[in-house]
Design a protein around this motif. Sequence first.
Motif, short mmCIF file in Angstrom:
data_model
loop_
_atom_site.label_atom_id
_atom_site.label_comp_id
_atom_site.label_asym_id
_atom_site.label_seq_id
_atom_site.Cartn_x
_atom_site.Cartn_y
_atom_site.Cartn_z
N HIS A 112 0.81 -1.22 0.00
CA HIS A 112 0.00 0.00 0.00
C HIS A 112 0.84 1.27 0.00
O HIS A 112 0.53 2.24 -0.69
CB HIS A 112 -0.95 0.00 1.20
N SER A 113 1.92 1.28 0.76
CA SER A 113 2.70 2.51 0.89
C SER A 113 3.31 2.92 -0.45
O SER A 113 3.59 4.10 -0.67
CB SER A 113 3.81 2.32 1.92
N ARG A 114 3.53 1.96 -1.37
CA ARG A 114 4.14 2.29 -2.66
C ARG A 114 3.23 3.18 -3.51
O ARG A 114 3.70 3.84 -4.43
CB ARG A 114 4.45 1.00 -3.44
N PHE A 144 1.13 5.55 -2.20
CA PHE A 144 0.83 6.81 -1.53
C PHE A 144 1.94 7.83 -1.78
O PHE A 144 3.11 7.46 -1.90
CB PHE A 144 0.68 6.60 -0.02
N HIS A 179 0.50 16.93 -4.78
CA HIS A 179 1.43 15.80 -4.74
C HIS A 179 1.92 15.33 -6.10
O HIS A 179 2.70 14.38 -6.18
CB HIS A 179 0.76 14.62 -4.01
N LYS A 208 4.95 9.95 -1.08
CA LYS A 208 6.04 9.81 -0.11
C LYS A 208 5.91 8.55 0.72
O LYS A 208 6.52 8.43 1.78
CB LYS A 208 6.12 11.04 0.80
N GLY A 209 5.09 7.60 0.26
CA GLY A 209 4.97 6.33 0.95
C GLY A 209 4.20 6.36 2.25
O GLY A 209 4.25 5.41 3.03
N ARG A 210 3.45 7.45 2.50
CA ARG A 210 2.74 7.58 3.77
C ARG A 210 1.24 7.56 3.54
O ARG A 210 0.70 8.33 2.72
CB ARG A 210 3.15 8.87 4.49
N SER A 211 0.54 6.74 4.29
CA SER A 211 -0.91 6.65 4.14
C SER A 211 -1.60 7.95 4.57
O SER A 211 -2.71 8.24 4.12
CB SER A 211 -1.45 5.48 4.98
N SER A 212 -0.94 8.73 5.40
CA SER A 212 -1.53 10.01 5.81
C SER A 212 -1.62 10.99 4.63
O SER A 212 -2.35 11.97 4.69
CB SER A 212 -0.68 10.64 6.92
N ASN A 213 -0.89 10.68 3.56
CA ASN A 213 -0.94 11.53 2.36
C ASN A 213 -1.94 11.02 1.33
O ASN A 213 -1.98 11.53 0.21
CB ASN A 213 0.44 11.59 1.70
#
Length: 438
Positions: A157-159, A161, A212, A163-168
Amino acid sequence: MSSEAISPSSLDGIKRLAKSIKVERGIQHVRALDDAARAAGFQNFRHASNVLGAATKPKRSRPGHRVFLTAYWKDREGNGSGRETLTLWLSVPWADLIAPAQLQNHRALVDFHGEGPDHLARKHLQRSQSEARRAVCAAARVLQFMDATKLRPSKSHSRAFPKGRSSNAVPGRDHYSIWYDRETKSYLFVDEPYEKAAEGKSQERAAWAKQHGFAIVRPEWSGMYAPDVGSRLYLISDETRGVPLQPIAAALDGLPAPIVETAWDGESAPTVPIFVSPGAIAKAQAERDKAKAPRERAGARNSVDYVQTFVGPRRRPNGRMQIETHAEVGRLLKSVLVATWHRKGVYNRVDAIRNELDEWTQREYTHGELPNEQFELYYHESGSTFSRSLTEPERHRHAESLAQAKKLLVEHYPDCRPLRTLLKKMDMATQSLLTWTV
């Protein structure tokens, strides 16, 4: 003019009418498509796509790979039970689209497993016929998506998002999945919120994409999650490192309408007998035929039979080495035998090798072709030292003799099991020689 008075006669006409119906009645696009198709005399939009699409496009052969999707169900209250099986046509076998272990990477496939080269079945009973049909249709939509895009579901999943962050992650995301392109090594975020929810956050989502450096594309094809009750599919990807979206959207828009329960055209049958697909039957028969077929004797390729006195049937390479080369190999082997009497791991193996080669020589040539000193080719070594140890340089010199003998055998005989067995024995003799210490 009211849309109710319009009766379109083409697929494009149905789509145009659907847009009008959607605005007039305030309903989801999928429902509007079905209503427009019914106005044209079809059961639903999928039925219209199949009929009108085939009539207006150049004739093409149907994709040649069929997959059966099966779910069993049991109604605990009414005691009813059964099997729901849907047939789906793909451009490639299902196992070319997704590895069995990757079925765990998508919610609609997680409970399915391969029952055959053309069959995927759910592991657990569903609680009703409707639930079984919905599960099968959901799996079919995911396979439709994979067949069109050749992407595979991923848990990374992080790939996907920023910057690799789910918050983004994109605002208002819902029912999303992650997809991986094996060719470009890039990722795609597929978001499937309900349409009204996505429309309510459209400005926020657009601002997020601009911030982004991501792109958001909504294909006409309505999606995998729940297109019959209002979810809509959005493709979201990094504009520089992600999966290019326009080719994916174009591929999806070439698909027929997503398969849904209300348009069920699968098979409904009793639970017993268990459904076995044609591919599974053919595979089982092929395995039975293979088990019954006489097995080719080991080493048959590039080798021939001979009978060794006091031993019985044997095999040797189907070829012959020049007598001069036999003499050279014999000289090399005898030089090792002379020095290794007390190292049985070497001596016994090399002795067995020369015995075998002597037999091969006698089968390769007639008695008249062999020299009078035939026995001298591999026997009658002289000058045995009977040394109980060798210096390191001596060990390496004799190992080089074995390596040279091996090279000659490989150059002059075809590859076959008898030769490989002989060479393996020579390797073991060399290993024993190099580890010989006092």
